[in-house]
Write a protein that holds these residues in place. Structure first.
Motif: not given
Length: 219
Positions: A177-196
């Motif tokens: 939310x601070x800077x959406x150019x750093x990574x995409x929402x899909x990449x954030x989701x992938x990181x979190x699913x990787x935790x699972x």
């Protein structure tokens, strides 16, 4: 006549909601410092007396707005998890997917949260609401992660695992939310699913439950 009675009965709640929505708009655009009774009333198109009729003042109104936003976010997440069915793993993945989609990914929502967070340490009412919101958030996740751990026979300290998960989710959401150019929402989701994925593969050996301490000898 019945319609008139219903309108009269519902009107106070409609007015409260109108003032809360105007407060959220002010917090998103002006921050806490710029959010006053006058600013809220100007945004809502009502007289200042309406605020004092429904709320004790601007601090009370901001506290009500925080509780309202917390309820809205919880409702969105609960609905997504309910739609995913009864499998705790599917429900946890739905939690992630919803967290990184609109309307959760919203710069205005970020501004509102930042305004609330700035008040947590100095305002007891905001602190209590914050504890209630995040307490419910963690309890829901602890239930899901605990069920997953039990099903897969994982020796896991669920509390610590969920603390790590929520810190990751909050951090990713905040950074996006601070800077959406750093990574995409899909990449954030992938990181979190990787935790699972790591969780279900038993990769959190450093978060195993400690054996219960033996009772002290008597005498």
């Amino acid at each position: 006549m019945e319609k008139i009675r219903k309108f009269t009965r519902d009107q106070p709640e409609v007015r409260r909601r109108q003032l809360i929505e105007a407060t959220l708009q002010c917090l998103a655009e002006l921050g806490h410092a710029g959010t006053s009774v006058r600013a809220v009333c100007a945004r809502a198109g009502v007289s200042p007396g309406l605020v004092t009729h429904h709320f004790e003042g601007i601090d009370d109104l901001i506290a009500a707005a925080y509780a309202h936003v917390g309820d809205q976010v919880a409702a969105m997440l609960d609905e997504a998890m309910a739609d995913a069915g009864g499998d705790p793993l599917a429900r946890l993945r739905a939690f992630i997917d919803t967290s990184f989609r609109a309307p959760m990914l919203n710069s205005d929502l970020l501004q509102v949260w930042l305004a609330f967070w700035s008040l947590v340490r100095r305002d007891p009412r905001i602190r209590a609401i914050h504890a209630d919101i995040y307490g419910g958030y963690r309890r829901s996740l602890e239930k899901l992660v605990g069920d997953i751990a039990e099903t897969r026979k994982l020796n896991l300290d669920v509390r610590l695992a969920v603390l790590g998960f929520t810190a990751m989710m909050d951090g990713l959401w905040l950074e996006y939310c601070l800077d959406p150019t750093t990574f995409t929402a899909e990449e954030a989701s992938r990181i979190a699913h990787g935790w699972i994925d790591t969780l279900i593969e038993g990769g959190f050996n450093h978060l195993t439950r400690k054996p219960a301490e033996s009772p002290a000898p008597i005498g």
